[in-house]
Design an enzyme around this catalytic site. Structure first.
Site, PDB file in Angstrom:
ATOM      1  N   SER A  26      -4.525   1.429   5.266  1.00 31.26           N
ATOM      2  CA  SER A  26      -5.294   2.233   6.212  1.00 31.26           C
ATOM      3  C   SER A  26      -6.723   1.689   6.311  1.00 31.26           C
ATOM      4  O   SER A  26      -6.921   0.495   6.519  1.00 31.26           O
ATOM      5  CB  SER A  26      -5.269   3.696   5.762  1.00 31.26           C
ATOM      6  OG  SER A  26      -5.741   4.535   6.774  1.00 31.26           O
ATOM      7  N   ASP A  39       3.716   4.601  12.837  1.00 29.90           N
ATOM      8  CA  ASP A  39       2.441   5.024  12.256  1.00 29.90           C
ATOM      9  C   ASP A  39       1.507   5.550  13.352  1.00 29.90           C
ATOM     10  O   ASP A  39       1.264   4.848  14.341  1.00 29.90           O
ATOM     11  CB  ASP A  39       1.808   3.805  11.566  1.00 29.90           C
ATOM     12  CG  ASP A  39       0.563   4.158  10.765  1.00 29.90           C
ATOM     13  OD1 ASP A  39       0.089   5.313  10.872  1.00 29.90           O
ATOM     14  OD2 ASP A  39       0.074   3.274  10.038  1.00 29.90           O
TER      15      ASP A  39
END
Ligand SMILES: *[C@@H]1O[C@H](CO)[C@@H](O)[C@H](O)[C@H]1NC(C)=O
Ligand SMILES: *[C@@H]1O[C@H](CO)[C@@H](O)[C@H](O)[C@H]1NC(C)=O
Ligand SMILES: *[C@@H]1O[C@H](CO)[C@@H](O)[C@H](O)[C@H]1NC(C)=O
Ligand SMILES: *[C@@H]1O[C@H](CO)[C@@H](O)[C@H](O)[C@H]1NC(C)=O
Ligand SMILES: *[C@@H]1O[C@H](CO)[C@@H](O)[C@H](O)[C@H]1NC(C)=O
Length: 589
Positions: A214, A495
């Protein structure tokens, strides 16, 4: 404190059911942060994790697989004296001032010549990453290469603070560049306890690899590019290398991948609710809010913001059911008329609402739409509205006007808020006109960005946030096109952050060639950094996960071969003696 003890008294009944939302999910996926609700959930989770011991019932904080500090007991935390500032333009209070930065390591797989693998803790408590050391990506790579895994906590998170408060002034040492320098300085100078006799620092005879997911994944990529002499390779997982102010595309992977009927119902309900609110009727609006159990939420935008909260649970899905959440499925069930997640029957739509609906153009099958609105409303009432204790004002839970608090214990929401307000953006809200929106059109940039001005008033040394996050500070490092030798990108096709990664459908080239030197991998059906967690030995991973882990081992081993063949030579480090063939197994912890 007063708030905490008052709440603790009345919480017993609230911790019985598994809460729909965790404090973490609220931070990850809500358009505007309802801080009052966040604080309440934190307290509930603390109570639950104490209370759940022995009941056999998973506490909500255990569900926060990646951020549960209690799992840290096997690995002692160490501290490194980190420089408060690496930037001459932002001098520390005293020259060369340092602060203790936490890290954890595991050298039990180390063999001479093996790499050091640094995992960036990112915007959370570093202790929450320990599962990646114990059985996740750090363990997998360490075992495969005779390496040492290290988790380095990020400045201003967990217990690694260079200041004593989080006032705007005290946040002046928090930016992405400073934290990248932290990692480089750490790698160049750390002496791991018990291993001081080995030459482990970067720039010498040991290769360092950088991994993260991330935001920390983006940092892994930036570190490889900005400090290539320190980090020999990097794995950037779900790396958000592009900072984007209006990040409405957060919902696009959900729209594309969640069950179609669920998405259709949700978009329909969202549009209807917007139409009802725009009537600005003193009868319809209260009746609508009341139908969803949110009658006392004053601002219409706060009301629709609360309706968007269940979408945050998409990101919390994981291939390992014991660390992920299946709450999104229950939400979709309710939208499509499966009432198994409801404990009370849905109510029919009342007269005032029907009257409002009467004037609107209803979708082609109004009965289906109205039935869906009933079960949707019942779900929100039971799973969202109920998160606010009955003796608390709903505005105090769901309001988005109050962002005070400078104490270090506010870091969970405040440190990242500073980072997104100053550099990263990622305000999540409505899709542009012409694209179906899963959330209300009242969720504008103006609304979701309010937090910045409120939480960060100008200080004396730090002027606070400017009107727009300075995303160019991030995007100058390559954005969607960022590429480097021995830099791997690993993303997930489902995602919600996909659109900020190099695999983004809006990137100039989302289909790069995937090579050992520049791996470019998309996990089919994967969500957020799904390659980072693993299973204890003896348990079998799903096919897609086993496949990505095998691939990661393969390319990291090839980077290690390259190091042995030419890396140290290139860096002018002595050749000969310890050529990485060392078979001695050292057992350290
Ligand atoms: C600060 O550190 C630098 C680099 O190590 C050194 O040259 C300098 O003398 C130090 N300054 C002080 C005041 O200690
Ligand atoms: C560590 O590095 C120094 C200087 O580069 C070298 O003299 C020494 O032999 C090395 N020690 C080991 C154990 O490799
Ligand atoms: C909604 O109605 C109120 C009065 O009931 C009025 O003050 C307000 O301006 C109206 N808002 C819009 C957007 O029309
Ligand atoms: C809204 O406020 C009123 C008046 O304080 C209270 O009686 C009612 O229970 C509240 N409703 C909800 C859903 O909080
Ligand atoms: C409703 O949802 C539950 C839980 O997801 C599931 O077990 C059940 O089969 C569903 N029922 C129908 C009719 O789809």
């Amino acid at each position: 404190m007063l708030l905490a003890s008052a709440l603790l008294a009345g919480l017993a009944s609230l911790v019985v059911a598994e809460p729909l939302l965790t404090a973490k999910a609220l931070l990850d996926g809500s358009p505007a942060l309802p801080l009052g609700l966040h604080r309440r959930l934190r307290i509930q989770e603390q109570v639950a994790s104490k209370g759940a011991e022995g009941t056999g019932w998973p506490s909500s904080s255990e569900q926060l697989s990646f951020s549960s500090p209690d799992e840290g007991h096997d690995y002692p935390a160490h501290t490194f004296n980190q420089l408060v500032s690496h930037d001459p333009a932002v001098p520390p209070p005293q020259p060369n001032a340092t602060f203790p930065q936490r890290y954890w390591f595991d050298a039990s797989y180390y063999k001479q010549g093996g790499p050091v693998i640094l995992l960036d803790g990112g915007e959370t408590d570093g202790a929450g990453r320990i599962p990646f050391l114990r059985q996740g990506i750090l363990r997998i790579l360490s075992e495969a290469t005779g390496g040492i895994g290290i988790i380095l906590e990020h400045r201003y998170y967990g217990s690694s603070f260079p200041t004593t408060s989080l006032s705007t002034d005290d946040l002046r040492f928090l930016d992405t560049r400073q934290s990248l320098h932290d990692s480089a300085h750490f790698a160049r100078t750390v002496e791991l306890p018990g291993l001081a006799h080995l030459n482990l620092t970067a720039g010498g005879s040991t290769p360092w690899l950088y991994v993260g997911g991330s935001y920390a994944g983006a940092k892994a990529a930036f570190a490889r590019k900005l400090h290539p002499d320190v980090f020999w390779g990097a794995i950037a997982s779900s790396a958000v290398t592009t900072a984007i102010v209006d990040f409405w595309q957060y919902y696009e992977p959900i729209r594309a991948s969640a069950p179609a009927d669920c998405i259709e119902r949700l978009a329909e309900n969202t549009a209807l609710i917007d139409s009802l609110l725009s009537l600005n009727s003193s009868l319809v609006t209260p009746s609508l809010k009341s139908f969803f159990g949110l009658s006392n939420v004053t601002a219409d935008a706060d009301f629709v913001n609360a309706l968007a909260l269940p979408l945050g649970s998409w990101q919390a899905r994981n291939w390992d059911g014991t660390v992920g959440s299946s709450r999104f499925d229950a939400f979709c069930d309710a939208l499509t008329g499966n009432t198994s997640s409801l404990s009370t029957p849905a109510r029919p739509i009342d007269a005032a609402l029907l009257e409002g609906l009467d004037g609107l153009a209803l979708p082609k099958d109004p009965r289906k739409t109205l039935a869906s609105m009933s079960t949707y409303a019942a779900y929100v009432k039971e799973h969202i509205a109920a998160l606010c204790p009955p003796d608390e004002l709903q505005d105090a839970c769901f309001g988005t006007d109050e962002y005070s608090g400078d104490g270090l214990d506010e870091y969970e929401w405040k440190s990242w808020a500073w980072q997104f307000c100053s550099e990263w953006g990622y305000f999540i809200g409505a899709a542009p006109e012409g694209t179906p929106s899963l959330v209300s059109r009242l969720l504008t940039l103006e609304y979701t960005g309010k937090i910045c001005g409120k939480a960060f008033p100008p200080g004396k040394l730090n002027t606070g946030v400017s009107s727009m996050p300075a995303v160019h500070k991030i995007n100058q490092w390559g954005s969607f096109d960022l590429a480097h030798s021995r830099l791997a990108f690993v993303d997930g096709s489902e995602d919600p952050w996909l659109y900020a990664t190099p695999h983004s459908p809006i990137a100039p080239n989302p289909h790069r060639k995937d090579t050992l030197r520049r791996p470019f991998k998309l996990i089919k059906g994967g969500v957020h950094h799904w390659d980072e967690n693993g299973l204890p030995p003896g348990r079998k991973e799903p096919r897609e996960i086993a496949k990505i882990h095998r691939a990661e081992v393969e390319f990291v081993q090839s980077w290690m071969r390259e190091w042995r063949e030419r890396g140290r030579w290139r860096w002018g480090v002595g050749t000969g003696a310890e050529d990485g063939e060392g078979r001695e197994v050292a057992r350290w912890q």
